[in-house]
Enzyme design. Structure first.
Site, PDB file in Angstrom:
ATOM      1  N   GLY A 209     143.730  35.866  -1.511  1.00 22.37           N
ATOM      2  CA  GLY A 209     142.678  35.875  -0.454  1.00 22.37           C
ATOM      3  C   GLY A 209     141.015  35.775  -0.782  1.00 22.37           C
ATOM      4  O   GLY A 209     140.277  36.011  -0.155  1.00 22.37           O
ATOM      5  N   THR A 210     141.203  35.080  -2.023  1.00 24.06           N
ATOM      6  CA  THR A 210     139.615  35.046  -2.375  1.00 24.06           C
ATOM      7  C   THR A 210     138.709  34.065  -1.282  1.00 24.06           C
ATOM      8  O   THR A 210     137.661  34.402  -1.001  1.00 24.06           O
ATOM      9  CB  THR A 210     139.379  34.342  -3.736  1.00 24.06           C
ATOM     10  OG1 THR A 210     140.281  33.045  -3.916  1.00 24.06           O
ATOM     11  CG2 THR A 210     139.786  35.339  -4.504  1.00 24.06           C
ATOM     12  N   GLY A 211     139.312  33.089  -0.578  1.00 23.41           N
ATOM     13  CA  GLY A 211     138.576  32.111   0.185  1.00 23.41           C
ATOM     14  C   GLY A 211     138.363  32.811   1.348  1.00 23.41           C
ATOM     15  O   GLY A 211     137.493  32.844   2.190  1.00 23.41           O
ATOM     16  N   CYS A 212     139.240  33.583   1.867  1.00 25.97           N
ATOM     17  CA  CYS A 212     138.969  34.494   3.135  1.00 25.97           C
ATOM     18  C   CYS A 212     137.967  35.522   3.018  1.00 25.97           C
ATOM     19  O   CYS A 212     137.159  35.718   3.662  1.00 25.97           O
ATOM     20  CB  CYS A 212     140.373  35.294   3.594  1.00 25.97           C
ATOM     21  SG  CYS A 212     141.934  34.511   3.723  1.00 25.97           S
TER      22      CYS A 212
END
Length: 274
Positions: A209-212
């Site tokens: 979930g780092t991009g989100c």
């Protein structure tokens, strides 16, 4: 009477809570905003695998966007998973209809475990329908390669891809360096010059979930009124903190810790009576 700055996420749902809408809502809240959501797809996934995906009917997506904008107009919009051209078109049309501001688009193509979250045949639709509406597009290196058609092996490659993508119609392109080696350097091109945002690389597998999280933090900081480059810098520091204190949960790539700094230090500058 208290007032929080409203921000909207238009994205897919991650039932395990680490990515997608769930990560967006946590990030926006941790950054001091009132988080709202429009769900485009329901994804049955966890830290280790994607089991199945069900796209939401485009009319329901349109109705959700109407429900938000007619009542609590967001100061920024983060857009994530858009699984097919019909969903892309309805979201693009609504952005135009409501003259949405501070639009941050994360062109989600794959889950952290590599499972596809967008049909590869939809890249042309993404370029034609979605990208021109982005104030900032935030692809990682594999996504930037798919969009630009360029191979990225170093920082110059990130710059070339960022320039190529910006010229497709978005106001700016931020090619993230999380998939590279060495320090995590993200390259922004705004049509005039390049900017670099750097942080130490953290040795952890828990990056679900780092991009989100990053794109939502950019949207939240833009909504709060921070200047464009400062908003990205603040978001970069936030996502780095969340990765540094990531959670050892699940059997695969665990989630980041969206609330670590908030729990440890409180929300800087927040006045509950404002």
């Amino acid at each position: 009477m208290s007032v929080l700055t409203p921000v909207l996420s238009i994205a897919g749902s991650d039932c395990s809570g680490g990515a997608g809408i769930q990560a967006d809502l946590k990030t926006m809240s941790a950054n001091g905003c009132f988080a709202m959501s429009v769900i485009t797809s329901v994804v049955a996934e966890n830290t280790a695998r994607v089991i199945s995906v069900l796209d939401v009917d485009p009319k329901i997506i349109a109705d959700q966007i109407d429900a938000v904008f007619e009542d609590i107009r967001p100061k920024a919009v983060k857009i994530g998973m858009l699984d097919n051209p019909d969903i892309m078109q309805v979201v693009a049309d609504k952005l135009v209809e409501y003259k949405a501001e501070n639009v941050v688009i994360d062109p989600v193509m794959y889950a952290k475990n590599g499972a596809p979250l967008m049909d590869p045949n939809c890249i042309d639709s993404l370029i034609k329908i979605v990208i021109p509406h982005a104030d900032v597009l935030t692809p990682n290196i594999p996504e930037a390669e798919c969009i630009s058609g360029l191979k990225i092996t170093d920082l110059d490659g990130q710059k070339a891809a960022a320039k190529a993508i910006q010229e497709m119609g978005c106001t700016s392109a931020l090619v993230k360096g999380g998939h590279a080696t060495g320090d995590a350097i993200d390259v922004l091109y705004d049509g005039e010059r390049f900017y670099e945002f750097s942080a130490k690389r953290i040795n952890t597998k828990n990056t679900h979930g780092t991009g989100c999280t990053y794109s939502s933090a950019i949207a939240a900081n833009l909504a709060l009124g921070h200047p464009f480059h400062e908003a990205i810098d603040r978001a970069k520091k936030y996502v780095t903190m969340a990765i540094e204190h990531s959670l050892e949960l699940g059997n695969g790539n665990g989630p980041t810790n969206h609330f670590w700094d908030l729990y440890a230090h409180g929300l800087a500058g927040f006045d509950a009576n404002a």
